[in-house]
Design a protein around this motif. Structure first.
Motif, PDB file in Angstrom:
ATOM      1  N   LEU A  37       8.837  -7.615  -5.915  1.00  0.00           N
ATOM      2  CA  LEU A  37       8.707  -6.401  -6.685  1.00  0.00           C
ATOM      3  C   LEU A  37       9.144  -4.964  -6.028  1.00  0.00           C
ATOM      4  O   LEU A  37       8.982  -3.925  -6.469  1.00  0.00           O
ATOM      5  CB  LEU A  37       7.103  -6.340  -6.489  1.00  0.00           C
ATOM      6  N   ARG A  38       9.603  -4.922  -4.996  1.00  0.00           N
ATOM      7  CA  ARG A  38      10.055  -3.919  -4.044  1.00  0.00           C
ATOM      8  C   ARG A  38       8.974  -3.150  -3.426  1.00  0.00           C
ATOM      9  O   ARG A  38       8.907  -3.022  -2.246  1.00  0.00           O
ATOM     10  CB  ARG A  38      10.850  -2.933  -5.082  1.00  0.00           C
ATOM     11  N   LYS A  39       8.024  -2.929  -4.253  1.00  0.00           N
ATOM     12  CA  LYS A  39       6.680  -2.050  -3.606  1.00  0.00           C
ATOM     13  C   LYS A  39       5.658  -2.876  -4.136  1.00  0.00           C
ATOM     14  O   LYS A  39       5.574  -3.426  -5.320  1.00  0.00           O
ATOM     15  CB  LYS A  39       6.805  -0.651  -4.035  1.00  0.00           C
ATOM     16  N   ILE A  40       4.297  -3.022  -3.280  1.00  0.00           N
ATOM     17  CA  ILE A  40       3.102  -3.442  -3.753  1.00  0.00           C
ATOM     18  C   ILE A  40       1.961  -2.861  -2.861  1.00  0.00           C
ATOM     19  O   ILE A  40       2.416  -2.216  -1.838  1.00  0.00           O
ATOM     20  CB  ILE A  40       3.128  -5.038  -3.529  1.00  0.00           C
ATOM     21  N   TRP A  41       0.965  -2.604  -3.557  1.00  0.00           N
ATOM     22  CA  TRP A  41      -0.394  -2.071  -2.623  1.00  0.00           C
ATOM     23  C   TRP A  41      -1.058  -3.054  -1.921  1.00  0.00           C
ATOM     24  O   TRP A  41      -0.920  -4.193  -2.061  1.00  0.00           O
ATOM     25  CB  TRP A  41      -1.290  -1.514  -3.696  1.00  0.00           C
ATOM     26  N   CYS A  42      -1.158  -2.624  -0.842  1.00  0.00           N
ATOM     27  CA  CYS A  42      -1.955  -3.313   0.262  1.00  0.00           C
ATOM     28  C   CYS A  42      -2.978  -2.456   0.963  1.00  0.00           C
ATOM     29  O   CYS A  42      -2.935  -1.126   0.625  1.00  0.00           O
ATOM     30  CB  CYS A  42      -0.886  -3.962   1.379  1.00  0.00           C
ATOM     31  N   GLY A  43      -3.724  -3.032   1.806  1.00  0.00           N
ATOM     32  CA  GLY A  43      -4.621  -2.195   2.669  1.00  0.00           C
ATOM     33  C   GLY A  43      -3.691  -1.772   3.977  1.00  0.00           C
ATOM     34  O   GLY A  43      -2.921  -2.190   4.272  1.00  0.00           O
ATOM     35  N   TYR A  44      -4.054  -0.519   4.413  1.00  0.00           N
ATOM     36  CA  TYR A  44      -3.683   0.331   5.643  1.00  0.00           C
ATOM     37  C   TYR A  44      -4.474   0.090   6.718  1.00  0.00           C
ATOM     38  O   TYR A  44      -5.684   0.351   6.598  1.00  0.00           O
ATOM     39  CB  TYR A  44      -3.253   1.668   5.127  1.00  0.00           C
ATOM     40  N   PHE A  45      -4.002  -0.627   7.849  1.00  0.00           N
ATOM     41  CA  PHE A  45      -4.809  -0.857   8.988  1.00  0.00           C
ATOM     42  C   PHE A  45      -3.889   0.004  10.156  1.00  0.00           C
ATOM     43  O   PHE A  45      -2.878  -0.795  10.513  1.00  0.00           O
ATOM     44  CB  PHE A  45      -4.939  -2.583   9.106  1.00  0.00           C
ATOM     45  N   ASP A  56       5.308   4.541   2.108  1.00  0.00           N
ATOM     46  CA  ASP A  56       5.979   5.561   1.463  1.00  0.00           C
ATOM     47  C   ASP A  56       5.366   7.145   1.681  1.00  0.00           C
ATOM     48  O   ASP A  56       5.820   7.904   1.042  1.00  0.00           O
ATOM     49  CB  ASP A  56       6.673   5.298   0.019  1.00  0.00           C
ATOM     50  N   GLY A  57       4.269   6.824   2.434  1.00  0.00           N
ATOM     51  CA  GLY A  57       3.484   8.316   2.613  1.00  0.00           C
ATOM     52  C   GLY A  57       2.203   8.245   1.726  1.00  0.00           C
ATOM     53  O   GLY A  57       1.569   9.314   1.842  1.00  0.00           O
ATOM     54  N   ARG A  58       2.317   7.478   0.661  1.00  0.00           N
ATOM     55  CA  ARG A  58       1.033   7.652  -0.384  1.00  0.00           C
ATOM     56  C   ARG A  58      -0.146   6.742   0.420  1.00  0.00           C
ATOM     57  O   ARG A  58       0.021   5.559   0.197  1.00  0.00           O
ATOM     58  CB  ARG A  58       1.384   7.249  -1.677  1.00  0.00           C
ATOM     59  N   LEU A  59      -1.011   7.305   0.897  1.00  0.00           N
ATOM     60  CA  LEU A  59      -2.270   6.872   1.540  1.00  0.00           C
ATOM     61  C   LEU A  59      -3.367   7.028   0.779  1.00  0.00           C
ATOM     62  O   LEU A  59      -3.698   8.241   0.776  1.00  0.00           O
ATOM     63  CB  LEU A  59      -2.192   7.103   3.027  1.00  0.00           C
ATOM     64  N   LEU A  60      -3.949   6.260  -0.133  1.00  0.00           N
ATOM     65  CA  LEU A  60      -5.181   6.452  -0.921  1.00  0.00           C
ATOM     66  C   LEU A  60      -6.402   5.962  -0.107  1.00  0.00           C
ATOM     67  O   LEU A  60      -6.648   4.808  -0.124  1.00  0.00           O
ATOM     68  CB  LEU A  60      -5.047   6.135  -2.170  1.00  0.00           C
ATOM     69  N   GLN A  61      -7.386   6.963  -0.241  1.00  0.00           N
ATOM     70  CA  GLN A  61      -8.661   6.539   0.403  1.00  0.00           C
ATOM     71  C   GLN A  61      -9.324   5.580  -0.726  1.00  0.00           C
ATOM     72  O   GLN A  61      -9.232   5.816  -1.885  1.00  0.00           O
ATOM     73  CB  GLN A  61      -9.395   7.799   0.668  1.00  0.00           C
ATOM     74  N   ALA A  62     -10.100   4.430  -0.285  1.00  0.00           N
ATOM     75  CA  ALA A  62     -10.752   3.481  -1.216  1.00  0.00           C
ATOM     76  C   ALA A  62     -11.962   3.227  -0.359  1.00  0.00           C
ATOM     77  O   ALA A  62     -12.149   2.781   0.698  1.00  0.00           O
ATOM     78  CB  ALA A  62      -9.649   2.294  -1.382  1.00  0.00           C
ATOM     79  N   SER A  63     -12.899   2.943  -1.372  1.00  0.00           N
ATOM     80  CA  SER A  63     -14.212   2.508  -0.853  1.00  0.00           C
ATOM     81  C   SER A  63     -14.830   1.622  -1.862  1.00  0.00           C
ATOM     82  O   SER A  63     -14.817   1.852  -2.895  1.00  0.00           O
ATOM     83  CB  SER A  63     -15.267   3.746  -0.702  1.00  0.00           C
ATOM     84  N   SER A  64     -15.561   0.480  -1.596  1.00  0.00           N
ATOM     85  CA  SER A  64     -15.907  -0.524  -2.153  1.00  0.00           C
ATOM     86  C   SER A  64     -17.150  -1.095  -1.381  1.00  0.00           C
ATOM     87  O   SER A  64     -17.286  -1.041  -0.297  1.00  0.00           O
ATOM     88  CB  SER A  64     -15.201  -2.033  -2.191  1.00  0.00           C
ATOM     89  N   HIS A 110      -5.335  -2.741  -7.213  1.00  0.00           N
ATOM     90  CA  HIS A 110      -5.566  -3.801  -6.327  1.00  0.00           C
ATOM     91  C   HIS A 110      -6.655  -3.629  -5.682  1.00  0.00           C
ATOM     92  O   HIS A 110      -6.861  -4.409  -4.191  1.00  0.00           O
ATOM     93  CB  HIS A 110      -4.270  -4.422  -5.762  1.00  0.00           C
ATOM     94  N   GLN A 111      -7.470  -2.622  -5.670  1.00  0.00           N
ATOM     95  CA  GLN A 111      -8.695  -2.257  -4.545  1.00  0.00           C
ATOM     96  C   GLN A 111      -9.562  -3.468  -4.167  1.00  0.00           C
ATOM     97  O   GLN A 111      -9.300  -3.761  -2.900  1.00  0.00           O
ATOM     98  CB  GLN A 111      -9.368  -1.165  -4.968  1.00  0.00           C
ATOM     99  N   ILE A 112     -10.020  -3.955  -5.194  1.00  0.00           N
ATOM    100  CA  ILE A 112     -11.093  -5.045  -4.978  1.00  0.00           C
ATOM    101  C   ILE A 112     -10.295  -6.323  -4.394  1.00  0.00           C
ATOM    102  O   ILE A 112     -10.789  -6.807  -3.216  1.00  0.00           O
ATOM    103  CB  ILE A 112     -11.731  -5.362  -6.138  1.00  0.00           C
ATOM    104  N   ARG A 113      -9.067  -6.709  -4.690  1.00  0.00           N
ATOM    105  CA  ARG A 113      -8.579  -7.848  -4.280  1.00  0.00           C
ATOM    106  C   ARG A 113      -8.178  -7.724  -2.832  1.00  0.00           C
ATOM    107  O   ARG A 113      -8.336  -8.707  -1.733  1.00  0.00           O
ATOM    108  CB  ARG A 113      -7.231  -8.083  -4.867  1.00  0.00           C
ATOM    109  N   ILE A 114      -7.611  -6.516  -2.359  1.00  0.00           N
ATOM    110  CA  ILE A 114      -7.103  -6.121  -1.157  1.00  0.00           C
ATOM    111  C   ILE A 114      -8.711  -5.865  -0.248  1.00  0.00           C
ATOM    112  O   ILE A 114      -8.562  -6.664   0.928  1.00  0.00           O
ATOM    113  CB  ILE A 114      -6.670  -4.801  -0.834  1.00  0.00           C
TER     114      ILE A 114
END
Length: 175
Positions: free
Chosen positions: A52-60, A71-79, A103-107
Motif C-alpha cells: 500500500l506504500r503507507k499504512i496507519w500504525c501505532g507509534y511506540f 512522515d511526521g503526521r503523529l495523531l493523538q488517539a484515545s480508546s 484504524h484506531q480500534i484495530r491498532i
C-alpha cells in the motif's frame, strides 16, 4: 455531514461529551477481567507498507522508526476498551473512542494483545502483516452507538443493532 464532522473534531479536543461506541470480537486474554475498562492512549502514525506504500500504525517511541517510516503526521488517539463477555474462543468487547483516527480500534486492540478476530493485518502488539491489505479477513467490528450528540438544540442518541456475532450470548464461559 459538515456539522457532524465538526462535532466529531470538537469532541477530539474534549469540547463535547458525546461518545462513539463500538462492539468488537477479539482474542481472549487473561489480562482483561469481565466489566473492567482499560484506557489506551497510543498515538497513530503512518508507516511504510510494501503493498500500500503507507499504512496507519501505532507509534511506540521505544521502537526505532526510520525517517521514511513516519512522515511526521503523529495523531493523538484515545480508546477505552471493556471486556463485556467471555466466550469459548474469542471475547466480546465494548470500545469507546474519544478520537476517530484511521484504524484506531484495530491498532489499539492489537497493542493491548487482543487483536480483532478475523483481522490478518494488525497482529499482537506492534506487528503488521506485510502480505495483506486492510480490508482482508472480515474482522468483527461494529459501530454500535453514538450517545449524547448535541445537535440543533437537542441531545440525540443513535443505536445500530449489532449483527448476531456481536450480540451477547446467553451462555457465558466461566473461567
Amino acid at each position: 455531514r459538515a456539522e457532524l464532522s465538526s462535532l466529531f473534531r470538537r469532541s477530539t479536543n474534549g469540547d463535547c461529551v458525546f461518545q462513539k461506541v463500538y462492539r468488537a470480537v477479539a482474542c481472549s486474554s487473561a489480562k482483561f477481567r469481565l466489566n473492567e475498562s482499560v484506557k489506551i492512549d497510543i498515538p497513530i502514525c503512518e508507516t511504510y507498507h510494501p503493498l500500500l506504500r503507507k499504512i496507519w500504525c501505532g507509534y511506540f517511541p521505544s521502537q526505532e522508526y526510520s525517517r521514511n517510516q513516519v512522515d511526521g503526521r503523529l495523531l493523538q488517539a484515545s480508546s477505552t476498551i471493556k471486556l463485556i463477555e467471555k466466550r469459548n474462543q474469542d471475547d466480546l468487547y465494548k470500545v469507546i473512542i474519544s478520537t476517530g483516527r484511521p484504524h484506531q480500534i484495530r491498532i489499539h486492540m492489537a497493542a493491548l494483545g487482543v487483536p480483532l478476530a478475523g483481522d490478518p493485518l494488525y497482529g499482537i502488539g506492534t506487528s503488521i502483516s506485510q502480505t495483506v491489505t486492510p480490508g482482508e479477513g472480515g474482522y468483527l467490528l461494529h459501530s454500535h452507538s453514538i450517545l449524547n450528540l448535541p445537535f440543533m438544540n437537542r441531545i440525540l442518541s443513535f443505536v445500530a443493532p449489532p449483527p448476531l456475532k456481536l450480540l451477547m450470548e446467553p451462555e457465558i464461559r466461566k473461567d
